[in-house]
Write a protein that holds these residues in place. Sequence first.
Motif, mmCIF file in Angstrom:
data_model
loop_
_atom_site.group_PDB
_atom_site.id
_atom_site.type_symbol
_atom_site.label_atom_id
_atom_site.label_comp_id
_atom_site.label_asym_id
_atom_site.label_seq_id
_atom_site.Cartn_x
_atom_site.Cartn_y
_atom_site.Cartn_z
ATOM 1 N N ALA A 196 0.853 -1.193 0.000
ATOM 2 C CA ALA A 196 0.000 0.000 0.000
ATOM 3 C C ALA A 196 0.888 1.242 0.000
ATOM 4 C CB ALA A 196 -0.919 -0.016 1.211
ATOM 5 N N LEU A 197 1.321 1.678 -1.186
ATOM 6 C CA LEU A 197 2.245 2.804 -1.288
ATOM 7 C C LEU A 197 1.591 4.082 -1.788
ATOM 8 C CD1 LEU A 197 5.313 0.944 -2.819
ATOM 9 C CD2 LEU A 197 5.025 1.719 -0.469
ATOM 10 N N LYS A 226 6.165 0.851 -14.760
ATOM 11 C CA LYS A 226 5.062 0.107 -14.155
ATOM 12 C C LYS A 226 4.593 0.801 -12.871
ATOM 13 C CE LYS A 226 5.643 -4.425 -16.120
ATOM 14 N NZ LYS A 226 4.666 -4.248 -17.126
ATOM 15 N N LEU A 227 5.535 1.335 -12.091
ATOM 16 C CA LEU A 227 5.154 2.081 -10.886
ATOM 17 C C LEU A 227 4.341 3.317 -11.268
ATOM 18 C CD1 LEU A 227 8.408 1.987 -8.714
ATOM 19 C CD2 LEU A 227 6.262 0.794 -8.266
ATOM 20 N N ASP A 228 4.820 4.029 -12.285
ATOM 21 C CA ASP A 228 4.143 5.241 -12.741
ATOM 22 C C ASP A 228 2.726 4.920 -13.237
ATOM 23 O OD1 ASP A 228 4.193 8.034 -13.131
ATOM 24 O OD2 ASP A 228 4.504 7.733 -15.285
ATOM 25 N N ALA A 229 2.581 3.816 -13.971
ATOM 26 C CA ALA A 229 1.264 3.405 -14.475
ATOM 27 C C ALA A 229 0.318 3.073 -13.321
ATOM 28 C CB ALA A 229 1.412 2.204 -15.399
ATOM 29 N N ALA A 230 0.878 2.656 -12.191
ATOM 30 C CA ALA A 230 0.066 2.339 -11.013
ATOM 31 C C ALA A 230 -0.163 3.572 -10.143
ATOM 32 C CB ALA A 230 0.739 1.240 -10.198
ATOM 33 N N GLY A 231 0.348 4.731 -10.592
ATOM 34 C CA GLY A 231 0.161 5.963 -9.831
ATOM 35 C C GLY A 231 1.141 6.132 -8.673
ATOM 36 N N LEU A 232 2.278 5.451 -8.748
ATOM 37 C CA LEU A 232 3.286 5.520 -7.688
ATOM 38 C C LEU A 232 4.539 6.190 -8.214
ATOM 39 C CD1 LEU A 232 2.872 1.862 -6.440
ATOM 40 C CD2 LEU A 232 1.851 3.906 -5.454
ATOM 41 N N LYS A 233 5.116 7.068 -7.407
ATOM 42 C CA LYS A 233 6.312 7.795 -7.833
ATOM 43 C C LYS A 233 7.359 7.731 -6.726
ATOM 44 C CE LYS A 233 8.328 10.611 -10.738
ATOM 45 N NZ LYS A 233 9.098 9.994 -11.753
ATOM 46 N N PRO A 234 8.408 6.899 -6.915
ATOM 47 C CA PRO A 234 9.467 6.872 -5.904
ATOM 48 C C PRO A 234 10.264 8.172 -5.920
ATOM 49 C CG PRO A 234 10.041 5.471 -7.759
ATOM 50 C CD PRO A 234 8.656 5.978 -8.008
ATOM 51 N N GLY A 284 0.111 7.476 -2.070
ATOM 52 C CA GLY A 284 0.107 8.608 -1.156
ATOM 53 C C GLY A 284 1.237 8.592 -0.134
ATOM 54 N N LYS A 285 2.111 7.602 -0.192
ATOM 55 C CA LYS A 285 3.226 7.516 0.763
ATOM 56 C C LYS A 285 4.530 7.837 0.055
ATOM 57 C CE LYS A 285 0.989 4.212 3.721
ATOM 58 N NZ LYS A 285 1.000 2.915 4.326
ATOM 59 N N ARG A 286 5.485 8.335 0.829
ATOM 60 C CA ARG A 286 6.809 8.625 0.286
ATOM 61 C C ARG A 286 7.660 7.371 0.392
ATOM 62 N NH1 ARG A 286 9.351 13.355 3.336
ATOM 63 N NH2 ARG A 286 10.786 13.219 1.591
ATOM 64 N N PHE A 287 8.385 7.062 -0.678
ATOM 65 C CA PHE A 287 9.266 5.898 -0.664
ATOM 66 C C PHE A 287 10.371 6.077 -1.698
ATOM 67 C CE2 PHE A 287 6.294 4.964 -4.006
ATOM 68 C CZ PHE A 287 6.990 4.216 -4.933
ATOM 69 N N TYR A 288 11.402 5.274 -1.555
ATOM 70 C CA TYR A 288 12.486 5.249 -2.530
ATOM 71 C C TYR A 288 12.871 3.798 -2.781
ATOM 72 C CZ TYR A 288 15.884 4.362 1.209
ATOM 73 O OH TYR A 288 16.582 3.817 2.249
ATOM 74 N N ILE A 289 13.595 3.551 -3.847
ATOM 75 C CA ILE A 289 14.044 2.206 -4.172
ATOM 76 C C ILE A 289 15.470 2.055 -3.659
ATOM 77 C CG2 ILE A 289 14.511 0.560 -6.029
ATOM 78 C CD1 ILE A 289 12.348 2.122 -7.646
ATOM 79 N N ALA A 290 15.635 1.250 -2.616
ATOM 80 C CA ALA A 290 16.955 1.052 -2.021
ATOM 81 C C ALA A 290 17.805 0.111 -2.854
ATOM 82 C CB ALA A 290 16.811 0.493 -0.598
ATOM 83 N N GLU A 291 17.190 -0.920 -3.401
ATOM 84 C CA GLU A 291 17.940 -1.851 -4.236
ATOM 85 C C GLU A 291 16.956 -2.610 -5.110
ATOM 86 O OE1 GLU A 291 20.440 -4.879 -2.239
ATOM 87 O OE2 GLU A 291 18.650 -5.524 -1.210
ATOM 88 N N TYR A 292 17.440 -3.097 -6.221
ATOM 89 C CA TYR A 292 16.644 -3.874 -7.153
ATOM 90 C C TYR A 292 17.400 -5.173 -7.352
ATOM 91 C CZ TYR A 292 13.762 -4.933 -11.237
ATOM 92 O OH TYR A 292 12.886 -5.510 -12.121
#
Length: 135
Positions: A18-19, A86-94, A21-29
């Motif tokens: 559940a991301l 894919k994140l952007d298409a889901a409305g999520l922006k790291p 509206g929340k702030r997040f970043y990608i630490a590792e892939y």
Amino acid sequence: MPAPVIAEAPPQIKGNAALKGKRFYIAEYRVLFEVSGSATASTRAGYMPGMDFGATRMTVAYAVPKPNVDLFRAITDKAYADFPAKLDAAGLKPEPIDTFTRENGAVYEATVEGSKPGAEVYEDVDLGHGKRKYR
């Protein structure tokens, strides 16, 4: 006459993070490639009137003789390039990692360096019925 080409829909990503509206970043892939392993199966002994069936056990082992690190890197880079879309298409922006960690500190420290030619990283996993080795 050439065989018809059947176009398949791309697989959908499903999850419950559940991301929105929340702030997040990608630490590792992290992408793991299975390079060797084994699988074991067995049967139990049994008896039917007039016939005895003994127990059997079989193990199959396999290995990629010379894993192509450059190919693995290209696949990983392509998968990661697709991930933000894919994140952007889901409305999520790291958020950018430096901005986020400067303001809030690191949430998760990336501790494992990825595989490089001459410095491969492996992970061994025992599944109970077999083993897997990932790169």
